[in-house]
Design a protein around this motif. Structure first.
Motif, PDB file in Angstrom:
ATOM      1  N   CYS A   1       0.856  -1.198   0.000  1.00 16.69           N
ATOM      2  CA  CYS A   1       0.000   0.000   0.000  1.00 16.69           C
ATOM      3  C   CYS A   1       0.890   1.245   0.000  1.00 16.69           C
ATOM      4  O   CYS A   1       2.024   1.208   0.479  1.00 16.69           O
TER       5      CYS A   1
ATOM      6  N   CYS B   1       0.805   3.663   1.834  1.00 13.10           N
ATOM      7  CA  CYS B   1       1.119   4.110   3.193  1.00 13.10           C
ATOM      8  C   CYS B   1       2.263   3.313   3.807  1.00 13.10           C
ATOM      9  O   CYS B   1       2.730   3.619   4.899  1.00 13.10           O
TER      10      CYS B   1
ATOM     11  N   CYS C   1      -5.941  -2.722   4.311  1.00 12.74           N
ATOM     12  CA  CYS C   1      -4.793  -2.080   4.943  1.00 12.74           C
ATOM     13  C   CYS C   1      -5.293  -1.295   6.160  1.00 12.74           C
ATOM     14  O   CYS C   1      -6.439  -0.868   6.208  1.00 12.74           O
TER      15      CYS C   1
ATOM     16  N   CYS D   1      -4.751   1.613   6.855  1.00 12.97           N
ATOM     17  CA  CYS D   1      -5.075   3.000   6.497  1.00 12.97           C
ATOM     18  C   CYS D   1      -6.482   3.128   5.938  1.00 12.97           C
ATOM     19  O   CYS D   1      -6.910   4.243   5.615  1.00 12.97           O
TER      20      CYS D   1
HETATM   21 ZN    ZN Z   1      -2.414   1.681   3.507  1.00 15.64          ZN
END
Ligand code: ZN
Length: 466
Positions: A72, A74, A105, A107
């Motif tokens: 990801c 992030c 994820c 996030c």
């Molecule tokens: Zn993420």
């Protein structure tokens, strides 16, 4: 891209066969042969349908077997969820495709790598369609655009979509201009540029003008909307070069010009910039775009304007060495106004006008000032004109300017104002927010300046940048 002609031929043969069969069966049913326009329009619709399906199938086919997890943005991990359908509006219309969707994820964001790969944003229009919508939006009013687009694209697009895509193009242009403004204030860049200027345009022109735009009235308590009509100045700047016009291509005005001036010039490489801002802020745009064109390093920089004080103040501040010229047609017009006001009848009017126009043409501004002053006692317009010619005398040495081969009045920026403001922003019923007016005008200016493709390329990269 190389196309496989064989595949195209095969598809074309099938399509031709299909149309032939339809027409034959219609004939057998007692109907005549359809007009070619009818065949054309049906064939266009079929080709659109083919494009629609082909694009959706192509995108779905580009989805490879999904990995079970991917990184990801992030820094975390995204996990494969399922194959998920998405819809986009392309140049063929609304089309769907299926691609792998990842989520899970920490996030909370999900994504489909295929969308990123192709710069697609589900639910939105593709970059290819966006530039066509914006092209309609810079030319037609937003409420009329869908009608034109329907005729060309064969499907419906909403007024709001056209508006937002056009404004998006303007916003991209604005961003580019902001980049130029920032760079033009960077000392290191400026010094570097002085040291190694590279090629410069030997004779560069700048021209500035403004036109009024009506801003949507926001009703105030206890006031009817028309009581506070809001008009703002859209300032327009044009950078250009000139070239001689070959005799065969001369317009009536250019032929007149040759008779008087022995040479016909026309503007080329026109680059328009515009904004609704105060003069100080507009000056930053003037300097930034001029910097980009190395206007300050040009051996001959000439500014044409209508005589408005703010224009000459900006020119003097940023380009102190520029030659300042009041557009000939503006100056001449002032004389015509005085003549009409001071002399109700011919031949007095014509006699006076011919004399002062010749004096102006010969750069004898003092003579023009005196002629206006002589009428000042009985004519207020003559008094104002005397002041105008006196204040701009050094910008009206038309004899010298002509001898140097300068363009002394082209209508270049006026036609810029006309093309940007009058022809688009003043269309019937047009009401604007400031942002809407500015972004639409900037998009239109970019198109008129040959800067459109750059914006299209930026637009293509856009969903990836979000
Ligand atoms: Zn993420």
């Amino acid at each position: 891209m190389d196309y496989n002609t064989e595949v195209i031929n095969r598809a074309a043969t099938q399509l031709a066969e299909m149309f032939k069969n339809i027409v034959i069966s219609q004939q057998q049913g007692g109907q005549g042969i359809p007009a070619i326009a009818q065949i054309e329009s049906h064939m266009r619709e079929v080709l659109r349908q083919i494009g629609l399906r082909a694009l959706g199938q192509f995108l779905s086919a580009m989805q490879t077997t999904p990995a079970s997890e991917i990184p990801c943005a992030c820094g975390g991990t995204l996990y494969y969820q399922r194959m998920r359908e998405a819809t986009i509006t392309s140049v063929f219309g609304k089309t769907s495709y299926t691609r792998a969707y990842y989520a899970g994820c920490s996030c909370q964001r999900g994504k489909s790598p295929l969308d990123e790969q192709f710069g697609l944003k589900p639910g939105a229009v593709t970059a290819g369609l966006a530039q066509l919508l914006a092209l309609a939006g810079i030319e037609f009013s937003y409420d009329q655009s869908p009608k034109w687009l329907q005729a060309y694209l064969l499907f419906e697009v909403s007024e709001n979509t056209v508006r937002s895509e056009t404004e998006q193009m303007g916003a991209l242009q604005e961003k580019q201009e902001e980049g130029l403004i920032q760079r033009s204030q960077d000392e290191t860049y400026l010094q570097e540029r002085q040291r190694m200027p590279g090629p410069v345009v030997p004779r560069l022109y700048g021209s500035i003008d403004a036109a009024k735009v009506r801003i949507e009235p926001r009703p105030k308590r206890g006031q009817a909307p028309e009581e506070h009509e809001d008009w703002r100045d859209m300032k327009v700047l044009c950078w250009f070069e000139t070239e001689n016009v070959p005799p065969a291509q001369r317009s009536a005005r250019q032929r007149q010009q040759v008779e008087r001036q022995q040479v016909a010039l026309r503007a080329k490489n026109l680059r328009y910039f515009c904004d609704i801002r105060g003069a100080d802020d507009f000056g930053k745009l003037l300097w930034a775009t001029g910097c980009n064109l190395k206007a300050d390093l040009s051996p001959e920089l000439i500014f044409l304007g209508d005589g408005a004080v703010w224009i000459w103040n900006l020119v003097a501040k940023y380009f102190p060495n520029a030659i300042q010229i009041v557009d000939w047609y503006h100056a001449e017009e002032h004389l015509e106004i005085v003549a009409s006001a001071a002399f109700p009848q011919d031949p007095d009017r014509t006699n006076w006008l011919e004399g002062v126009t010749q004096a102006l043409w010969d750069g004898q501004v003092e003579q023009v000032v005196a002629a206006c002053k002589a009428l000042a006692a009985s004519c207020e317009l003559a008094r104002k004109a005397a002041h105008y010619f006196y204040a701009n005398a050094e910008r009206m040495r038309y004899d010298r300017f002509r001898a140097a081969g300068y363009m002394i009045g082209s209508g270049t920026v006026e036609s810029g104002c006309k093309q940007i403001v009058t022809q688009r922003l003043k269309l019937p019923g047009a009401q604007w927010t400031i942002t809407g007016a500015v972004q639409t005008a900037k998009a239109r200016a970019a198109w008129l300046s040959g800067h459109w493709q750059t914006l299209c390329n930026l637009r293509s990269a856009l969903p990836l940048a979000i």
